[in-house]
Design a protein around this motif. Structure first.
Motif, PDB file in Angstrom:
ATOM      1  N   ALA A  19       1.034  -1.491  -0.107  1.00 32.08           N
ATOM      2  CA  ALA A  19      -0.298   0.144   0.312  1.00 32.08           C
ATOM      3  C   ALA A  19       0.628   1.322   0.108  1.00 32.08           C
ATOM      4  O   ALA A  19       0.833   2.651  -0.906  1.00 32.08           O
ATOM      5  CB  ALA A  19      -0.880  -0.699   1.316  1.00 32.08           C
ATOM      6  N   PRO A  28      -8.182  -4.778   0.558  1.00 33.89           N
ATOM      7  CA  PRO A  28      -7.980  -3.345   1.098  1.00 33.89           C
ATOM      8  C   PRO A  28      -7.444  -1.647   1.648  1.00 33.89           C
ATOM      9  O   PRO A  28      -7.567  -1.222   0.649  1.00 33.89           O
ATOM     10  CB  PRO A  28      -9.539  -2.752   2.181  1.00 33.89           C
ATOM     11  N   GLU A  29      -6.341  -2.367   1.917  1.00 35.28           N
ATOM     12  CA  GLU A  29      -5.347  -1.073   2.264  1.00 35.28           C
ATOM     13  C   GLU A  29      -4.797  -0.224   1.018  1.00 35.28           C
ATOM     14  O   GLU A  29      -4.214   0.461   0.157  1.00 35.28           O
ATOM     15  CB  GLU A  29      -4.185  -1.518   3.033  1.00 35.28           C
ATOM     16  N   ALA A  51      -6.892   2.883  -5.460  1.00 34.97           N
ATOM     17  CA  ALA A  51      -8.108   4.392  -5.997  1.00 34.97           C
ATOM     18  C   ALA A  51      -7.803   6.064  -5.122  1.00 34.97           C
ATOM     19  O   ALA A  51      -7.789   6.913  -5.937  1.00 34.97           O
ATOM     20  CB  ALA A  51      -9.168   3.976  -5.092  1.00 34.97           C
ATOM     21  N   ASP A  52      -6.815   5.891  -4.317  1.00 34.65           N
ATOM     22  CA  ASP A  52      -6.494   7.477  -4.264  1.00 34.65           C
ATOM     23  C   ASP A  52      -5.807   8.036  -5.361  1.00 34.65           C
ATOM     24  O   ASP A  52      -5.633   9.335  -5.438  1.00 34.65           O
ATOM     25  CB  ASP A  52      -5.863   7.288  -2.458  1.00 34.65           C
ATOM     26  N   ARG A 107      -5.875  -1.664  -2.199  1.00 37.02           N
ATOM     27  CA  ARG A 107      -6.958  -0.928  -3.044  1.00 37.02           C
ATOM     28  C   ARG A 107      -6.816   0.217  -2.897  1.00 37.02           C
ATOM     29  O   ARG A 107      -7.710   1.176  -4.159  1.00 37.02           O
ATOM     30  CB  ARG A 107      -8.527  -1.585  -3.292  1.00 37.02           C
ATOM     31  N   LYS A 108      -7.458   0.666  -1.621  1.00 33.21           N
ATOM     32  CA  LYS A 108      -7.084   2.015  -1.568  1.00 33.21           C
ATOM     33  C   LYS A 108      -6.375   3.156  -1.752  1.00 33.21           C
ATOM     34  O   LYS A 108      -6.838   3.734  -2.097  1.00 33.21           O
ATOM     35  CB  LYS A 108      -7.457   2.243   0.132  1.00 33.21           C
TER      36      LYS A 108
END
Length: 190
Positions: free
Chosen positions: A59, A119-120, A126-127, A122-123
């Motif tokens: 991430a 999720p980390e 995405a960010d 992907r976030k």
């Protein structure tokens, strides 16, 4: 031997920078922690002193790579105020970018990996994409913010897809044809 806080921070930054490059070159699953730490010039044992897991590093490295992309895009736009989106597209859809994935866009090299990650990651992806889209939307012509955002999404998708497709082509001439066609299509809209 214990290292100072300053050295620990420098070591962590070196790990993140190395990971950002190596993940883009080899994919998230293409390199293990031991080889990553070796690439950073550090021992494998120190990894968990910096990161709780490889996912945390994924991430952070993804975020760092995309942050650098936004900074590069901003610089390109500032250097070509009459045609900022075209300047970004020409740099993005270049042979140099195609041939150096470790220094290039994390979305074009890691997008499918990130879609399957936790999720980390992907976030972080995405960010980073949102930051790139926001910059492109700011640079797109027109008064309507919604229309500029739609155009930014379309342009960005064309750029990423064009770069990925160019990397797939075995024949260098066909690869360059893809790059040139997408640049021309983006410039034609202006």
């Amino acid at each position: 031997m214990k290292v100072s806080r300053e050295q620990a921070a420098l070591n962590r930054e070196r790990i993140v920078e190395t990971a950002a490059r190596l993940f883009r070159e080899k994919g998230f699953d293409g390199i293990g922690v031991a080889d990553l730490m070796k690439g950073a010039g550090l021992t494998h044992g120190g990894f968990y002193g910096h990161f709780a897991s490889k996912e945390v590093l994924l991430a952070e490295a993804t975020a760092k790579a995309l942050e650098k992309s936004v900074m590069k895009w901003r610089k390109l736009a500032d250097q070509a105020p009459e045609r900022p989106v075209a300047a970004i597209a020409e740099s993005y859809l270049s042979v140099a970018h195609r041939d150096c994935p470790g220094k290039g866009c994390a979305v074009s090299t890691l997008g499918t990996d990130a879609a399957r990650a936790g999720p980390e990651v992907r976030k972080a992806m995405a960010d980073g994409v949102e930051a790139q889209l926001a910059l492109l939307a700011e640079l797109e012509p027109g008064e309507d913010a919604a229309a500029r955002r739609r155009q930014a999404i379309a342009d960005y998708a064309s750029m990423v897809g064009g770069l990925v497709l160019s990397r797939v082509m075995a024949d260098p001439a066909q690869s360059e044809e893809v790059l040139a066609a997408v640049v021309a299509a983006l410039e034609q809209k202006r």
